[in-house]
Design an enzyme around this catalytic site. Sequence first.
Site, PDB file in Angstrom:
ATOM      1  N   LYS A  14     -54.419 -27.983 -26.600  1.00 45.23           N
ATOM      2  CA  LYS A  14     -54.911 -28.788 -27.643  1.00 45.23           C
ATOM      3  C   LYS A  14     -55.178 -30.434 -27.300  1.00 45.23           C
ATOM      4  O   LYS A  14     -55.911 -31.331 -27.384  1.00 45.23           O
ATOM      5  CB  LYS A  14     -54.288 -28.955 -29.048  1.00 45.23           C
ATOM      6  CG  LYS A  14     -54.305 -27.538 -29.683  1.00 45.23           C
ATOM      7  CD  LYS A  14     -53.664 -27.665 -31.064  1.00 45.23           C
ATOM      8  CE  LYS A  14     -52.065 -27.930 -31.007  1.00 45.23           C
ATOM      9  NZ  LYS A  14     -51.257 -26.930 -30.257  1.00 45.23           N
ATOM     10  N   ARG A  89     -50.060 -28.100 -40.020  1.00 47.36           N
ATOM     11  CA  ARG A  89     -49.559 -26.946 -39.637  1.00 47.36           C
ATOM     12  C   ARG A  89     -49.134 -26.085 -40.761  1.00 47.36           C
ATOM     13  O   ARG A  89     -48.537 -25.155 -40.485  1.00 47.36           O
ATOM     14  CB  ARG A  89     -48.277 -27.277 -38.818  1.00 47.36           C
ATOM     15  CG  ARG A  89     -48.629 -27.501 -37.254  1.00 47.36           C
ATOM     16  CD  ARG A  89     -47.276 -28.117 -36.598  1.00 47.36           C
ATOM     17  NE  ARG A  89     -47.143 -27.620 -35.249  1.00 47.36           N
ATOM     18  CZ  ARG A  89     -47.379 -28.366 -34.035  1.00 47.36           C
ATOM     19  NH1 ARG A  89     -47.978 -29.651 -34.384  1.00 47.36           N
ATOM     20  NH2 ARG A  89     -47.010 -27.985 -32.989  1.00 47.36           N
ATOM     21  N   ARG A 128     -45.259 -27.494 -18.001  1.00 43.51           N
ATOM     22  CA  ARG A 128     -45.559 -28.744 -18.464  1.00 43.51           C
ATOM     23  C   ARG A 128     -44.196 -29.306 -18.702  1.00 43.51           C
ATOM     24  O   ARG A 128     -43.954 -30.548 -18.375  1.00 43.51           O
ATOM     25  CB  ARG A 128     -46.122 -28.720 -19.806  1.00 43.51           C
ATOM     26  CG  ARG A 128     -46.472 -30.065 -20.465  1.00 43.51           C
ATOM     27  CD  ARG A 128     -47.460 -29.890 -21.650  1.00 43.51           C
ATOM     28  NE  ARG A 128     -46.566 -29.397 -22.829  1.00 43.51           N
ATOM     29  CZ  ARG A 128     -47.162 -29.201 -24.043  1.00 43.51           C
ATOM     30  NH1 ARG A 128     -48.573 -29.580 -24.249  1.00 43.51           N
ATOM     31  NH2 ARG A 128     -46.625 -28.919 -25.173  1.00 43.51           N
ATOM     32  N   ARG A 134     -40.060 -33.199 -21.833  1.00 42.91           N
ATOM     33  CA  ARG A 134     -39.884 -32.842 -22.961  1.00 42.91           C
ATOM     34  C   ARG A 134     -39.008 -31.666 -23.360  1.00 42.91           C
ATOM     35  O   ARG A 134     -39.297 -30.663 -22.798  1.00 42.91           O
ATOM     36  CB  ARG A 134     -41.325 -32.356 -23.673  1.00 42.91           C
ATOM     37  CG  ARG A 134     -42.284 -33.253 -24.360  1.00 42.91           C
ATOM     38  CD  ARG A 134     -43.745 -32.741 -24.808  1.00 42.91           C
ATOM     39  NE  ARG A 134     -43.486 -31.882 -25.990  1.00 42.91           N
ATOM     40  CZ  ARG A 134     -44.477 -31.425 -26.602  1.00 42.91           C
ATOM     41  NH1 ARG A 134     -45.524 -31.643 -26.290  1.00 42.91           N
ATOM     42  NH2 ARG A 134     -44.100 -30.578 -27.588  1.00 42.91           N
ATOM     43  N   ARG A 146     -40.938 -21.919 -31.092  1.00 45.15           N
ATOM     44  CA  ARG A 146     -42.084 -22.832 -31.574  1.00 45.15           C
ATOM     45  C   ARG A 146     -43.368 -21.561 -31.825  1.00 45.15           C
ATOM     46  O   ARG A 146     -44.010 -21.937 -32.824  1.00 45.15           O
ATOM     47  CB  ARG A 146     -42.670 -23.734 -30.639  1.00 45.15           C
ATOM     48  CG  ARG A 146     -41.478 -24.991 -30.561  1.00 45.15           C
ATOM     49  CD  ARG A 146     -41.508 -25.581 -29.205  1.00 45.15           C
ATOM     50  NE  ARG A 146     -42.653 -26.553 -29.261  1.00 45.15           N
ATOM     51  CZ  ARG A 146     -43.154 -26.680 -28.022  1.00 45.15           C
ATOM     52  NH1 ARG A 146     -42.418 -26.778 -26.915  1.00 45.15           N
ATOM     53  NH2 ARG A 146     -44.397 -27.505 -27.953  1.00 45.15           N
TER      54      ARG A 146
END
Length: 191
Positions: A14, A89, A128, A134, A146
């Site tokens: 996204k 969401r 990532r 993160r 998640r």
Amino acid sequence: MLNIVLFGPPGAGKGTQSSKLVDKYNLIHLSTGDIFRYNIKNETDLGVLARFYIDKGNLVPDKVTIDMLQAEVKKNPNAKGFIFDGFPRTIPQAEALDVLMTELGTKVDLMLSLDAPEDELVERLLLRGKDSGRADDSNEEVIRNRIGVYNDQTAVAASYYDNQNKYFPINGVGSIDDIFEQLCSVIDKFN
Ligand code: AMP
């Protein structure tokens, strides 16, 4: 205005596609995840609250998220349109977005939904996490939570848009440019 919801599980692409779409269509990109991370970095009250949920991979409560999103939209009165990335969401978030868009005399035009198999999502997020720093991308257990939260609580939001004939699924596996082209071909029918 052109208002797009970019949907899909964590790691579906996204963020990558949003930045390309923003350039092409001159839209404002609102990523609720990015806004939360900005608040965490700056140690605001919102950041302290959001961190409690984000570090575990859980959703930040609807009221907090909706209030924040509304404020961000209202900061951009001259926008040609928005890409909502990571929002809504939940169904209450989708309903709140409709109320907000109606208040502004506009609407959500379409939901573009990217997807990829779970193992690929986990692999992408771990990769990532190595660069992004993160915390929620660095721990496989948090990542799997998640994705579970997405399946259990978020995926249902697609039906909200499907019921309005605004839901467009796109395969999120492939080259960035091919996926971008597919997204654009759907958008161009609305533009
Ligand atoms: P993202 O950058 O979209 O992957 O979001 C990172 C984290 O921020 C999520 O795992 C949630 O904890 C939180 N978050 C982002 N957007 C929302 C939302 N619309 N509703 C609730 N929590 C959110």
